[in-house]
Enzyme design. Structure first.
Site, PDB file in Angstrom:
ATOM      1  N   ALA A 235      25.993   1.683  38.907  1.00  0.00           N
ATOM      2  CA  ALA A 235      26.504   2.984  39.360  1.00  0.00           C
ATOM      3  C   ALA A 235      26.483   3.119  40.875  1.00  0.00           C
ATOM      4  O   ALA A 235      27.368   3.762  41.439  1.00  0.00           O
ATOM      5  CB  ALA A 235      25.697   4.123  38.730  1.00  0.00           C
TER       6      ALA A 235
ATOM      7  N   ASN B 256      28.126   7.834  23.001  1.00  0.00           N
ATOM      8  CA  ASN B 256      28.902   8.401  24.103  1.00  0.00           C
ATOM      9  C   ASN B 256      28.616   9.903  24.079  1.00  0.00           C
ATOM     10  O   ASN B 256      28.920  10.571  23.094  1.00  0.00           O
ATOM     11  CB  ASN B 256      30.393   8.123  23.885  1.00  0.00           C
ATOM     12  CG  ASN B 256      31.244   8.674  25.019  1.00  0.00           C
ATOM     13  OD1 ASN B 256      30.870   9.624  25.702  1.00  0.00           O
ATOM     14  ND2 ASN B 256      32.407   8.074  25.214  1.00  0.00           N
TER      15      ASN B 256
ATOM     16  N   ALA C 211      31.196  10.198  37.210  1.00  0.00           N
ATOM     17  CA  ALA C 211      32.280  10.962  37.832  1.00  0.00           C
ATOM     18  C   ALA C 211      33.407   9.962  38.069  1.00  0.00           C
ATOM     19  O   ALA C 211      33.156   8.757  38.185  1.00  0.00           O
ATOM     20  CB  ALA C 211      31.828  11.569  39.151  1.00  0.00           C
TER      21      ALA C 211
ATOM     22  N   LYS D  68      24.347  17.138  39.764  1.00  0.00           N
ATOM     23  CA  LYS D  68      22.882  16.948  39.765  1.00  0.00           C
ATOM     24  C   LYS D  68      22.157  18.275  40.017  1.00  0.00           C
ATOM     25  O   LYS D  68      21.052  18.492  39.500  1.00  0.00           O
ATOM     26  CB  LYS D  68      22.464  15.905  40.806  1.00  0.00           C
ATOM     27  CG  LYS D  68      22.901  14.477  40.476  1.00  0.00           C
ATOM     28  CD  LYS D  68      22.317  13.945  39.170  1.00  0.00           C
ATOM     29  CE  LYS D  68      22.514  12.444  39.030  1.00  0.00           C
ATOM     30  NZ  LYS D  68      22.124  11.930  37.693  1.00  0.00           N
TER      31      LYS D  68
ATOM     32  N   TYR E 229      28.807  11.766  47.936  1.00  0.00           N
ATOM     33  CA  TYR E 229      28.218  12.086  46.617  1.00  0.00           C
ATOM     34  C   TYR E 229      29.001  13.232  45.957  1.00  0.00           C
ATOM     35  O   TYR E 229      29.096  13.319  44.741  1.00  0.00           O
ATOM     36  CB  TYR E 229      26.722  12.402  46.749  1.00  0.00           C
ATOM     37  CG  TYR E 229      25.941  12.158  45.479  1.00  0.00           C
ATOM     38  CD1 TYR E 229      25.997  10.927  44.825  1.00  0.00           C
ATOM     39  CD2 TYR E 229      25.139  13.155  44.920  1.00  0.00           C
ATOM     40  CE1 TYR E 229      25.293  10.701  43.658  1.00  0.00           C
ATOM     41  CE2 TYR E 229      24.431  12.930  43.747  1.00  0.00           C
ATOM     42  CZ  TYR E 229      24.515  11.703  43.124  1.00  0.00           C
ATOM     43  OH  TYR E 229      23.813  11.483  41.952  1.00  0.00           O
TER      44      TYR E 229
END
Ligand code: NAD
Ligand code: IMJ
Length: 258
Positions: A198, A67, A98, A165, A158
Site C-alpha cells: 500500500a 471483501n 482509495a 482515517k 494522503y
C-alpha cells in the site's frame, strides 16, 4: 506475561509478507492465539494462493475470502467463526483502499464516487465488522485497527485517505463507548511509514521515510514486528484498561514540532 493462549483472533488485511497484518498475525501466533485469516478474493484466485501459502506455518483454523464491500462475504466470515469457534476474542482490521489517482494532486478534485469508495472500504468497514463480531464476543474482546498520522496532520498526497482515517479514528471512539459495557475494547495503532504494497505504490514514499528517519526521536521508522508486538499487547489482558485510544507506534515522530 503476554499470553493469548485460548484466544481466537481474526486477522484481515494480509496481502503479502510485507503487510502490517502479517507482522501482527505472527506476533499473535507467537503469543499463543488461535488464528483465522481473511483474504481479498480476486478473479484468478491469486491472493488466495499467495496468502494461503504465506500463512500456512501459522496453521490458521479459518481461512476465508472477505471483501469488506460484500455483505455476503462478511456474513460468511462470521458464520465460519460461529460454526468453528463459537466465540471470537480478537478482531484485527488492517485494510484501506482509495483509487490511486486520488492519492496525488489536488484534494478538492476528489470525485464523489472516489470519496465514497475510500470511506466505505477504509472507514465504514470497521463498524461493519464490529457489528458482525459483537454477538460472537460474548466473553468480551479486543478490536484493533490501523491508522496513520495523515488523519490529523496534512501529509502530502494522503488526501482522501486522511479524511477516511479521521472517520476511522472517530469510529474507534464511538465503538469503544458502545461496546465497553460488553467488555469489548476498541483501539487503533497509528503506525509510522513502513514499506508495504500500500505504501510502495505511492510516489515519493522513500523520501518520506527518510524524512521520518531524520526527525523521529529514535532516528528511524518502525517495523511490522514492532507494530505486531504493540498489537499483541493491546489485544491482551495486559491492556485491560485501555479503550478508545489511538496509540502511536512511530518511533516518536508524532511528538516533534520543528
Ligand atoms: P497492504 O497493502 O499490505 O495491506 C492493505 C490490505 O487491504 C491488503 O491486504 C488488501 O487486500 C486489503 N484490502 C483492500 N481493499 C479491501 C477490501 N475491499 N476488502 C478487504 N480487504 C481489502 O498495506 P499495509 O501498509 O500493511 O496496510 C495495512 C493498514 O495499515 C492500512 O489500514 C494502512 O492504512 C495502515 N497503515 C499503513 C502504513 C504504512 O506505512 N504502510 C502506516 C500507517 C498505517
Ligand atoms: C499513502 C499515500 C500518500 C502518502 C502516504 C501513504 N504515506 C504513507 C502512506 C506517507 C505512509 C501509506 N498509508 C499510510 C496508507 O494508508 C496507504 C493507503 C492506500 C494505498 C494505496 C496504494 C495503491 C492503491 N490504493 C491505495 N489505497 C490506499 O491503488
Amino acid at each position: 506475561m503476554l499470553d493469548l493462549t485460548g484466544k481466537n483472533a481474526l486477522v484481515t488485511g494480509i496481502a503479502n509478507n510485507r503487510s502490517i497484518a502479517w507482522g501482527i498475525a505472527q506476533q499473535l501466533h507467537k503469543a499463543g492465539a488461535n488464528l483465522g485469516v481473511t483474504f481479498l478474493p480476486d478473479d484468478k484466485g491469486r491472493f488466495e494462493k499467495k496468502v494461503g501459502d504465506l500463512v500456512e506455518p501459522l496453521q490458521p483454523s479459518i481461512f476465508v475470502p472477505c471483501n469488506v464491500q460484500d455483505d455476503d462475504q462478511i456474513a460468511g466470515t462470521f458464520q465460519a467463526i460461529a460454526d468453528q469457534w463459537g466465540k471470537l476474542d480478537i478482531l484485527i482490521h488492517c485494510l484501506a483502499f482509495a483509487h490511486k489517482e486520488d492519492l496525488t494532486g489536488d484534494f478538492s478534485a476528489t470525485g464523489r464516487d472516489s470519496f465514497k469508495t475510500a470511506l466505505e472500504i477504509s472507514s465504514y468497514s470497521l463498524p461493519r465488522l464490529a457489528q458482525a463480531a459483537k454477538p460472537l464476543m460474548s466473553e468480551g474482546g479486543a478490536i484493533l485497527t490501523l491508522t496513520y498520522l495523515g488523519s490529523v496532520k496534512v501529509t502530502p498526497n494522503y488526501n482522501v485517505m486522511g479524511v477516511a482515517k479521521a472517520a476511522l479514528e472517530s469510529s474507534v471512539r464511538y465503538l469503544a463507548a458502545e461496546l465497553g459495557p460488553q467488555n469489548i475494547r476498541v483501539n487503533a495503532i497509528s503506525a509510522g511509514p513502513i514499506r508495504t504494497l500500500a505504501s510502495s505504490a505511492i510516489g515519493g514514499i522513500l523520501d518520506m521515510i527518510r524524512h521520518v528517519e531524520a526527525t523521529a526521536p529514535l532516528g528511524r521508522t518502525v517495523t511490522q514486528t514492532e507494530v505486531g508486538n504493540a498489537a499483541a499487547f493491546l489485544c491482551s489482558d495486559l491492556a485491560s484498561g485501555i479503550t478508545g485510544q489511538v496509540i502511536y507506534v512511530d518511533a516518536g515522530y508524532e511528538i516533534m514540532g520543528l
